[in-house]
Design an enzyme around this catalytic site. Structure first.
Site, PDB file in Angstrom:
ATOM      1  N   GLN A 115      -4.066  -1.761   9.737  1.00  0.00           N
ATOM      2  CA  GLN A 115      -3.996  -3.109   9.150  1.00  0.00           C
ATOM      3  C   GLN A 115      -4.524  -4.156  10.128  1.00  0.00           C
ATOM      4  OE1 GLN A 115      -2.961  -3.732   5.891  1.00  0.00           O
ATOM      5  NE2 GLN A 115      -3.681  -5.811   6.295  1.00  0.00           N
TER       6      GLN A 115
ATOM      7  N   LYS B 260       0.840  -1.202   0.000  1.00  0.00           N
ATOM      8  CA  LYS B 260       0.000   0.000   0.000  1.00  0.00           C
ATOM      9  C   LYS B 260       0.878   1.256   0.000  1.00  0.00           C
ATOM     10  CE  LYS B 260      -3.739  -2.501   2.265  1.00  0.00           C
ATOM     11  NZ  LYS B 260      -4.444  -2.834   3.507  1.00  0.00           N
TER      12      LYS B 260
ATOM     13  N   ASP C 268     -10.731   2.994   4.487  1.00  0.00           N
ATOM     14  CA  ASP C 268     -11.099   1.586   4.298  1.00  0.00           C
ATOM     15  C   ASP C 268     -12.615   1.426   4.237  1.00  0.00           C
ATOM     16  OD1 ASP C 268      -8.873  -0.022   3.950  1.00  0.00           O
ATOM     17  OD2 ASP C 268      -8.469  -0.219   6.100  1.00  0.00           O
TER      18      ASP C 268
END
Ligand code: NAP
Length: 293
Positions: A96, A52, A119
């Site tokens: 994460q 990412k 997200d």
């Protein structure tokens, strides 16, 4: 049968994002900035986060990787998130998963500023998506919608069967497909572990979206002739012919099912590559204040 090429689509989206960043900078604006929090040293998580960060660099974003040891307390982590919430230089934040057991992921979401939740997991963003309001969409369903849109697949009035109801894939894609949008306007059936006679449902699908994590669950006899099949599943299975000893397999028996389909995603190279592109897209939207003012 047409192969839905996620890699090519992801590259196209990332090029578009990079071109927008160039324009923003030319006009004196600042580069979008993504912060990523990683706790611990899980190999998979480290690879995902690094990918990412590298993707941010590729499209001209700024990025900050905050890596903490597993012994960070929940309160310490929540305070870091509060700091990022207040940092006007950071547009988007991802944490994460999975987190160590002593940290409640729901608390992380509660504390995170929903305006930075690129997200799309925060209850405010989920609620706005359900209500049809502008929201950050979770990356995987967002990627599926992009594939359908960019390949001009007609979803209007079609029967879409979704197998799997997780919060990150199955549930959001079923909501998005049912909305009065394009793609969307589908009649949606959601299947899960307790669905009786799964094949009866999948056989009725004009569009079949499978997000389960069981390699080969969907066999030839479970798919209607001419169906569009989106395979989200990615499971590592042993493969002695590969140097690394494994390969990725989808939930669909690709070899047998593909000849029956009008469109199908391969695994790997289908939905997977779109995830990072859509995270970047959400971060760009955050920087442009397109979703939340
Ligand atoms: P998950 O949270 O484990 O959810 C799996 C879902 O499948 C659950 O809703 C479960 O039902 C359902 N299920 C399990 N066995 C079933 C069966 N025999 N018949 C029908 N439904 C069944 O998984 P996830 O996070 O959604 O991920 C699913 C797969 O997609 C995994 O392989 C994952 O690695 C992959 N994935 C890929 C990407 C990507 O490519 N970028 C992103 C996300 C996920 P219950 O709710 O009843 O338990």
């Amino acid at each position: 049968m047409i192969l839905l090429d996620g890699k090519k689509t992801s590259e196209a989206i990332q090029s578009e994002i990079a071109a927008e960043v160039v324009k923003i900078k030319e006009q004196g604006g600042k580069a979008p900035h993504l912060a990523a929090i990683l706790v611990g040293h899980d190999g998979g998580s480290m690879t995902y986060v690094n990918n990412k960060v590298l993707a941010c660099e590729r499209v001209g974003f700024d990025s900050t990787l905050l890596h903490y040891e597993t012994d960070i307390t929940e309160e310490e982590l929540l305070n870091k998130i509060r700091e990022i919430n207040e940092d006007a230089n950071i547009d988007g934040l991802i944490v994460q998963l999975p987190l160590p057991k002593h940290i409640n992921p729901n608390m992380v979401l509660e504390v995170m500023d929903y305006k930075k939740d690129v997200d799309g997991f925060h209850p405010v963003n989920v609620g706005r998506m359900v209500a049809g309001l502008p929201a950050y969409l979770p990356a995987t369903p967002y990627g599926i919608m992009q594939l359908l849109e960019r390949y001009n697949i007609d979803t209007f009035g079609k029967h879409c069967v979704v197998v799997g109801r997780s919060n990150i894939v199955g549930t959001p894609i079923s909501i998005l497909m049912s909305k009065c949008t394009n793609p969307g306007e589908a009649t949606v059936t959601i299947c899960h572990r307790n669905t009786v006679n799964l094949a009866h449902h999948t056989r009725q699908a004009d569009i079949l979206i499978v997000a389960v994590g069981k390699p080969g669950l969907i066999t030839e006899d479970m798919v209607k002739e001419g169906a569009v099949v989106i395979d989200v599943g990615t499971t590592r299975v042993p493969d002695a012919t590969r140097e690394r000893g494994w390969r990725l397999r989808g939930d669909v028996d690709f070899e047998k099912v593909a000849p029956k389909c009008s469109y199908i995603t391969p695994v790997p190279g289908g939905v997977g590559p779109l995830t990072i592109a859509m995270l970047l897209k959400n971060t760009l939207r955050a920087a442009k204040k397109e979703v939340h003012s």
